[in-house]
Structure formats: C-alpha cells, structure tokens
Design an enzyme around this catalytic site. Structure first.
Site, PDB file in Angstrom:
ATOM      1  CB  THR A 198      99.788 -15.395 115.462  1.00 28.25           C
ATOM      2  OG1 THR A 198      99.093 -15.378 116.718  1.00 28.25           O
ATOM      3  CG2 THR A 198      99.953 -16.818 114.987  1.00 28.25           C
ATOM      4  CD  GLU A 345      97.535 -19.049 112.624  1.00 31.77           C
ATOM      5  OE1 GLU A 345      97.011 -18.480 113.591  1.00 31.77           O
ATOM      6  OE2 GLU A 345      97.837 -18.423 111.567  1.00 31.77           O
ATOM      7  CE  LYS A 455      78.577 -10.143 109.815  1.00 32.34           C
ATOM      8  NZ  LYS A 455      79.930  -9.652 110.158  1.00 32.34           N
ATOM      9  CD1 TRP A 460      76.767 -10.123 105.072  1.00 31.66           C
ATOM     10  CD2 TRP A 460      78.489 -11.546 104.915  1.00 31.66           C
ATOM     11  NE1 TRP A 460      76.649 -11.019 106.091  1.00 31.66           N
ATOM     12  CE2 TRP A 460      77.687 -11.910 106.029  1.00 31.66           C
ATOM     13  CE3 TRP A 460      79.610 -12.288 104.619  1.00 31.66           C
ATOM     14  CZ2 TRP A 460      77.992 -12.990 106.844  1.00 31.66           C
ATOM     15  CZ3 TRP A 460      79.928 -13.366 105.434  1.00 31.66           C
ATOM     16  CH2 TRP A 460      79.126 -13.706 106.533  1.00 31.66           C
TER      17      TRP A 460
END
Length: 558
Positions: A198, A345, A455, A460
């Site tokens: 990755t 993954e 934030k 958010w």
C-alpha cells in the site's frame, strides 16, 4: 414416516460422493479455460507494436513458467516484477501464481528506499526488471540480500546492463529457450498468489496479499457486476480493454483477469504518455478503461484529446472521489464515466456507481450526481457504516459513519505485521477508514477519509464535498481541499487550485469563495466549508498512484 425417511436419505447422501469426483480448487489457471475455448485468436496488443493471440499467451505463460523453474523458482518462491503495463505483466499475472509461486508487483513510483524495503520485506528471491528501472535496481542491489536471480526486460533488445548487475537471462530469450507446455499442478486454493504494498501516507508501506481463491472469486463477482446493467456502465465481449491503472497497483483493479476470462481484446500502453494513450484509444478502438481522476484530467487536457472521439469509451474512476466538474466534462465529451470504490486491502472492488433503470430521462445534473456517488455494493459484499461502537447508523442520507466490510476476497492481514492486521480487522470487519453515508436508495457516498475530515467550529466539513463544489467553477481544472490549523475554529478549509490553461479571465481567491457561498445560501453545504485560504498553483502534488497527496499538502502548506 415420509419425512423421517427423507431425513435418513439426506443423511446417507452426505457420504455418497464418488471417490473419483473432482473437487475443483479455485486456482488462477481456471480463468484461462473459457478464453482458450472461444477466443484463441483474439488480440493482446502492447504499445501498438507487439501483437499476440490468446493462444500465444497460453504458450508464453508456459514458456515463462519453464524458464523460471529452470532459474530455481518453485512453490512458495516470491518473484518481484518491475515493468510498465505490458503483455509481459499479464503473463506474470498467470504464470507465477499458477506455479504455486507468489507474484510481487513492485510499485516503481515509490522512492528507492521504499522499493528496496518492499522487495526485501516480501522476501523476493527473483526480480524481473525493465531496463528503465535499472538505475533504481543498481542503487538498491546491496539492500536485497535475498535476491539471487535477476531477469532483464528489454523492449529494444540492445541495452547493456550496468557492470554491478548480473542477469541470468533476458525475458524474451528466456521464453524462446523454454518449452510451450507446463504441467501447472493443483494445490490448495488458499495458497498465496500475489502480494504488493500500500502507498500509505504514514510509516513504511504495508504488504497486502491475496490467495488464488480470493482472486478467482473477485474476478467472477466483479465480472457479474460489470456485465449486469441494462445499458451503459457495463462490459461485454465486444469491448476493447486498456488499463490506465498501473498493473503494480491492486492487480490493475483486477480487470486484466476479468478481461482475460471474457476473452476481450486487450491493449497495454506501456509507460503512460497522454498523447500516445489517446492515439491508442483511436487506433485500437478502445472502449473500456479505468483510472484515477487525475489521469483522466491529464488525458482530456492533452493536445491529441481536442479532436478525439470518446463517444464509445467507458471509464471507471476510482482511487479517490470523482469531482462533479470532471464528470460533467467527461459526459460532455461522450464518455460513459462512473465511480468505482475499493482499496488496496479489498482486492479492490466493493461498489460501483452504475445507474439503475429509469423510465424518465435524466437531466445532465442528475446524471452527474448519480455517477459521482460511491455506488451500490457488488454481489457478496457485506458493507456497513458504523459509529465508534460498531453500531449501524441510519441509512437516511444524512447520518455518517465509518465504512466496514466483509467479502470473500479481502486481504486477511498485512504481511509480517500482526499488530496492524489486528487493527485492520478489529471487530471481525475490515475497517476502511473512510467516512460515508448511505441513502434510502442504498447508494453509498464517501464523504472523506477519517484523517482528512476538517473539524471546524464544532462541525465536520467534508473535504471531498468542497472539492466537488469548487471543481464546478468553469475556470477550475483541479482542486484539493485540506484542513489548516485555526486558533479560533480548530481547523479551517484551505483550497489548492489549478486553473484551466485556456482560462482567459483572471480568477481570484474571492471568486472561488463566492462560488462556494452560493451553495451555502442554498443550504447544500455549511458556511464552515467556505475556504479561508485559496492558493493557486501550477500542479498539485500526487502520490505514487496518482491520488491527491493531502499529507504532503498539509505539511508544506504556507
């Protein structure tokens, strides 16, 4: 009495399998049965210069296996490949795991130190390397004590390797001196077939791995999903396939296996050069590709694209959000564009933004909105959005949570890294670290990576939402939104913007903020989403697989 008798018969039937019955393990070699039955003369093209048939592919797979066996490759040996997208890579996708060996697809865009780490960490013993990467291999050779054999890949056939590198053979010579038959054995379908690393933004790259069973199930299921739509966003046997996702990255999203199983004409472009890719689309009549958004943007901006006909081209965008502006530009060029979602993954495909049948024609705005959503889970995917206690959140299009998944093809852990594997699979579901919501229609919409959520003022803010809105400004070619520290608000959004080269009118930071404010006024987004800072640049830093490198942007923003 009848019921009891049937129960007895059912019980006895459990032990009546014929001793000669074949259990049929799900091995990668099975994917070749169908194309060899009906597509033996179909073409596989490399850079418009090399053409082989599927029948020749089968022979070359056997030749490669014979050659590698002669060089000491056996069941369990890891063979690393450093090459551009090519017919050779496709041969390695099959021959190496079909021997029971492990194919490591090396990310050649990593740093030299990272490449050395991944090859050594994977415990590779043999490396197949293209001449373009000889300087890298020369620089790291001493850091690869496990590697005992090198094979050169030479497109031109006239490269002299550096004196510090000893090669056992050259790829085409190796095949030419090997037989066209190889008895690929049966073995446990859970045998590891592939591994790669990755491109995480923190720490060393992590190795993920997949078994034969996982790759075969991913191939069949994604094929089912891609062939199922009534019209559009689909793949069929008349398509011509060309990957624009590197073959070192998640098996090019698994599509070379699907294309081979279906017997499609396949076109491999080698190194990505935008003008040349557009020429290949025209010359080879390419109709299906997949890539990250930045690659498509780069292609649509190149000179050859201005007069190109893309009306038969279907493109899946993954590796990041599909911005509304890019989707609109693609649709206006006739491209059947839609989103796919997954991660390294997950092998990788989890969802596809395919359009459901509709009796009423859709407007362009409706088309753009649907195609940019993250999509519906493909068959066999158990996908949830959960809070921090792993409780499901409502599917009302408003509530957000982390995406967690189960599917038969997800990596079971990180290679030689039990602690990270435990975190990945905490609670029995694979944690994606993606924040999303699900609508009443079942469509998933990724709103951000957990680490990229801004934030601000107790709210958010989704960086992806803000990017998509800014991308709709007619002067904006590309945009990345990050959070920067604010003493008053905690964080505030900052936008990094690339303007279209042909943009004639001057565009200011205030113009971008005003553009976003119109969406605030209509209630589409919070006022906290308006970027405090807008920075204009010539190009935005990318990761090795073409994603926006937000970690770098945050660390270097001034």
């Amino acid at each position: 009495m009848y019921h009891e008798a049937n129960q007895a018969n059912d019980a006895s039937d459990e032990n009546e399998d014929a001793q000669s019955a074949y259990a049929y393990p799900l091995l990668i070699k099975r994917l070749l049965h169908t194309p060899m039955a009906h597509a033996r003369e179909q073409e596989i093209v490399y850079r418009g210069k090399v053409r082989i048939s599927y029948a020749q592919l089968q022979e070359r797979i056997a030749r490669l296996a014979n050659g590698l066996e002669r060089l000491g490759v056996k069941h369990g040996t890891t063979v690393a490949v450093m090459d551009w997208d090519s017919h050779r890579y496709l041969e390695c996708y099959f021959a190496i795991p079909m021997m029971g060996a492990v194919l490591q697809t090396v990310n050649i865009r990593l740093s030299q130190a990272e490449i050395a780490y991944t090859i050594d960490h994977a415990r590779a013993e043999v490396v197949l390397v293209h001449t373009d990467f000889l300087p890298v291999l020369e620089a790291i050779r001493e850091k690869l004590p496990r590697v005992h054999t090198l094979v050169l890949i030479d497109d031109e056939g006239n490269v002299t390797p550096p004196p510090g590198l000893e090669f056992a053979d050259e790829y085409e010579r190796l095949l030419a001196s090997s037989g066209t038959q190889f008895d690929f054995p049966d073995f446990d379908e859970n045998t590891r077939a592939t591994t790669f690393y990755t491109t995480g933004t923190t720490g060393l790259p992590k190795g993920v791995y997949f078994s034969h069973r996982q790759l075969v199930l991913h191939t069949i299921t994604v094929m089912a999903a891609l062939t199922s739509p009534e019209d559009g966003q689909r793949v069929h046997r008349g398509d011509v396939y060309m990957p624009l996702t590197p073959m070192f990255h998640v098996h090019a999203w698994g599509m070379p296996y699907i294309a081979t199983l279906m017997g499609l004409k396949q076109v491999y472009p080698g190194r990505y050069v935008p003008d040349r890719i557009v020429e290949l689309i025209r010359e080879e009549a390419v109709t299906y590709s997949h890539c990250v958004g930045t690659i498509l943007h780069m292609m649509l901006s190149c000179p050859q694209a201005k007069t190109a006909d893309f009306s038969k081209w279907k493109v899946v965008i993954g590796g990041g959000a599909l911005p509304n502006g890019l989707a609109r530009a693609a649709l206006e060029r006739g491209i059947d564009i839609f989103t796919g979602y997954g991660m390294s993954e997950t092998c990788p495909v989890l969802t596809l933004a395919q359009l459901m049948p509709s009796r009423e024609p859709r407007t362009l705005d409706e088309e753009v909105s649907l195609r940019c959503r993250t999509g519906l889970p493909i068959p066999l995917v158990d996908l949830r959005i959960v809070d921090e206690e792993m409780r499901d959140v409502p599917h009302d299009g408003l509530a957000s949570g982390e995406v967690v998944v189960r599917a038969p093809w997800l990596t079971q852990g990180y290679l030689h890294n039990p602690e990270a594997s435990k975190v990945l699979w905490e609670g029995g579901y694979l944690h994606t670290q993606d924040v999303a919501r699900i609508g009443t229609d079942g469509y998933l919409q990724i709103t951000d990576r957990i680490k990229d959520v801004i934030k601000s003022g107790g709210e958010w803010v989704s960086s992806l939402d803000v990017e998509s809105l800014i991308s709709q400004h007619p002067a904006v070619a590309e945009v990345a939104v990050i959070g920067i520290k604010s003493e008053k608000w905690g964080e505030r959004p900052a936008a990094v913007v690339v303007l279209h080269p042909e943009c004639a009118m001057p565009v200011s930071a205030e113009d971008i903020r005003t553009h976003v404010m119109q969406f605030v006024e209509t209630g589409k987004i919070s006022k906290y989403a308006v970027p405090e800072i807008v920075k204009f640049v010539d190009a935005i830093e990318k990761t090795s697989v073409g994603k926006l490198n937000k970690k770098w942007l945050r660390e270097n923003f001034d």
